[in-house]
Scaffold this motif. Structure first.
Motif, PDB file in Angstrom:
ATOM      1  N   GLY A 132      -3.721  15.874   2.817  1.00 26.86           N
ATOM      2  CA  GLY A 132      -2.889  15.919   4.005  1.00 26.86           C
ATOM      3  C   GLY A 132      -3.506  15.327   5.245  1.00 26.86           C
ATOM      4  N   VAL A 133      -4.772  14.919   5.172  1.00 23.50           N
ATOM      5  CA  VAL A 133      -5.424  14.328   6.344  1.00 23.50           C
ATOM      6  C   VAL A 133      -5.049  12.855   6.437  1.00 23.50           C
ATOM      7  CG1 VAL A 133      -7.638  13.654   7.359  1.00 23.50           C
ATOM      8  CG2 VAL A 133      -7.349  15.941   6.396  1.00 23.50           C
ATOM      9  N   SER A 134      -4.535  12.454   7.561  1.00 21.15           N
ATOM     10  CA  SER A 134      -4.207  11.056   7.816  1.00 21.15           C
ATOM     11  C   SER A 134      -5.435  10.316   8.318  1.00 21.15           C
ATOM     12  CB  SER A 134      -3.097  10.965   8.872  1.00 21.15           C
ATOM     13  OG  SER A 134      -3.107   9.701   9.494  1.00 21.15           O
ATOM     14  N   PRO A 135      -5.833   9.227   7.670  1.00 14.40           N
ATOM     15  CA  PRO A 135      -6.961   8.446   8.194  1.00 14.40           C
ATOM     16  C   PRO A 135      -6.728   7.984   9.625  1.00 14.40           C
ATOM     17  CG  PRO A 135      -6.471   7.765   5.953  1.00 14.40           C
ATOM     18  CD  PRO A 135      -5.360   8.698   6.365  1.00 14.40           C
ATOM     19  N   GLY A 136      -5.489   7.627   9.952  1.00 13.69           N
ATOM     20  CA  GLY A 136      -5.197   7.189  11.312  1.00 13.69           C
ATOM     21  C   GLY A 136      -5.399   8.289  12.334  1.00 13.69           C
ATOM     22  N   ASP A 137      -4.924   9.499  12.011  1.00 13.31           N
ATOM     23  CA  ASP A 137      -5.115  10.623  12.931  1.00 13.31           C
ATOM     24  C   ASP A 137      -6.597  10.976  13.061  1.00 13.31           C
ATOM     25  OD1 ASP A 137      -2.415  10.792  13.373  1.00 13.31           O
ATOM     26  OD2 ASP A 137      -2.090  12.514  12.042  1.00 13.31           O
ATOM     27  N   ALA A 138      -7.304  10.989  11.928  1.00 10.73           N
ATOM     28  CA  ALA A 138      -8.732  11.310  11.967  1.00 10.73           C
ATOM     29  C   ALA A 138      -9.491  10.283  12.795  1.00 10.73           C
ATOM     30  CB  ALA A 138      -9.285  11.374  10.547  1.00 10.73           C
TER      31      ALA A 138
END
Length: 308
Positions: free
Chosen positions: A246-252
């Motif tokens: 559920g972790v978005s690379p873009g958000d991270a």
């Protein structure tokens, strides 16, 4: 010493002196006379290399950009990003001589990864010299840095530590970011979040269901290079399944870029923001949300041995 060697040394001394004065007093109030005095060169030697203060500021930014690319492993786009003469300043022709008005061979303030006064405040060790940046980029992702195998997330952690250490120790890198912050360079063109510089999608844990965002591509400003590299690295981690479900690379990547740029901005006023433990605490807080538990146990929020 040959004339060419003397010219290179003089140019480096001018860039270091200008960076130190820009960092201390600001570009607007720094005079070229102050730069020549600090670099211990003649006015003729300065104008041989740089016609205006804007040209000198551009050289500081380009040198900082070259050092940032050394940290991240991002490809250089032009030889002008080095300490050479590719930007066209002062190459001269015929009988052009940087020694007009003086020999131009001053002491300057040194170059490279040496420390300055901020090093003592941020690191608490007088005279400690920063380590050269470890290997970065695709080679590091595949085989690690200095022979140690390092995944993308640890590579990212390590690189942020090298960057923050560089901001504390390297006045040219620090002045380049400050010039970038004040609008010294045009911002890089932007691409949708999740799409890397080569047009690749973010992969697993990517941007499905997200509204399209924007982030600078690699190239142009220092922040553009840094943002692009962080997004690319986390996109690769997402493709490999190294991020938590559920972790978005873009958000991270947005969180990491915002935090590290924040350290840089705050560190310009208070060098303690560039102390290693501040960044270590940031990663200690972020990693539980970024990486699943089994992989997280093998990560070093304070940087792996290869980064020190």
């Amino acid at each position: 010493m040959t004339r060419q060697e003397r010219a290179v040394r003089t140019r480096e001394a001018l860039i270091e002196a200008a960076a130190d004065l820009f960092d201390r007093d600001g570009q607007e109030v720094t005079s070229l006379a102050a730069v020549t005095a600090k670099a211990q060169v003649s006015a003729g030697a300065l104008y041989f290399h740089f016609a205006t203060k804007a040209d000198l500021a551009d050289a500081v930014t380009r040198t900082a950009l070259s050092r940032l690319r050394q940290i991240t492993g991002a490809p250089a786009t032009t030889p002008a990003d080095t300490n050479g003469h590719a930007n066209g300043n002062g190459s001269g022709s015929g009988s052009g001589n940087e020694n007009e008005g003086g020999d131009g061979n001053g002491g300057g303030s040194g170059s490279g990864w040496g420390g300055d006064a901020r090093t003592q405040a941020a690191r608490g060790v007088r005279g400690e010299r920063a380590a050269a940046p470890p290997a970065r980029g695709p080679a590091a992702a595949a085989g690690g840095a200095r022979g140690d195998r390092v995944g993308e997330v640890q590579q990212l952690i390590d690189t942020t530590h090298v960057l923050v250490r560089g901001l504390a120790d390297d006045v040219v890198l620090r002045a380049g970011f400050a010039l970038d912050r004040s609008g010294g360079q045009r911002p890089a063109r932007e691409r949708p979040v999740g799409e890397g510089p080569a047009g690749r999608a973010a992969g697993k844990g990517g941007t499905g269901g997200e509204r399209p965002g924007r982030w600078p591509e690699v190239g142009g400003s220092l922040r553009g290079v840094w943002s692009g590299w962080v997004h690319e690295t986390l996109a690769a981690a997402g493709t490999r399944g190294a991020l938590a479900p559920g972790v978005s690379p873009g958000d991270a990547a947005a969180v990491v870029v915002a935090a590290t740029v924040g350290f840089e901005v705050l560190g310009a006023q208070d060098p303690l923001w560039l102390a290693p433990h501040r960044l270590t605490r940031f990663w200690t807080l972020l990693l539980p949300a970024l990486v699943p538990p089994p992989a997280r146990e093998a990560l070093h929020p304070g940087g792996s041995p290869a980064a020190h």
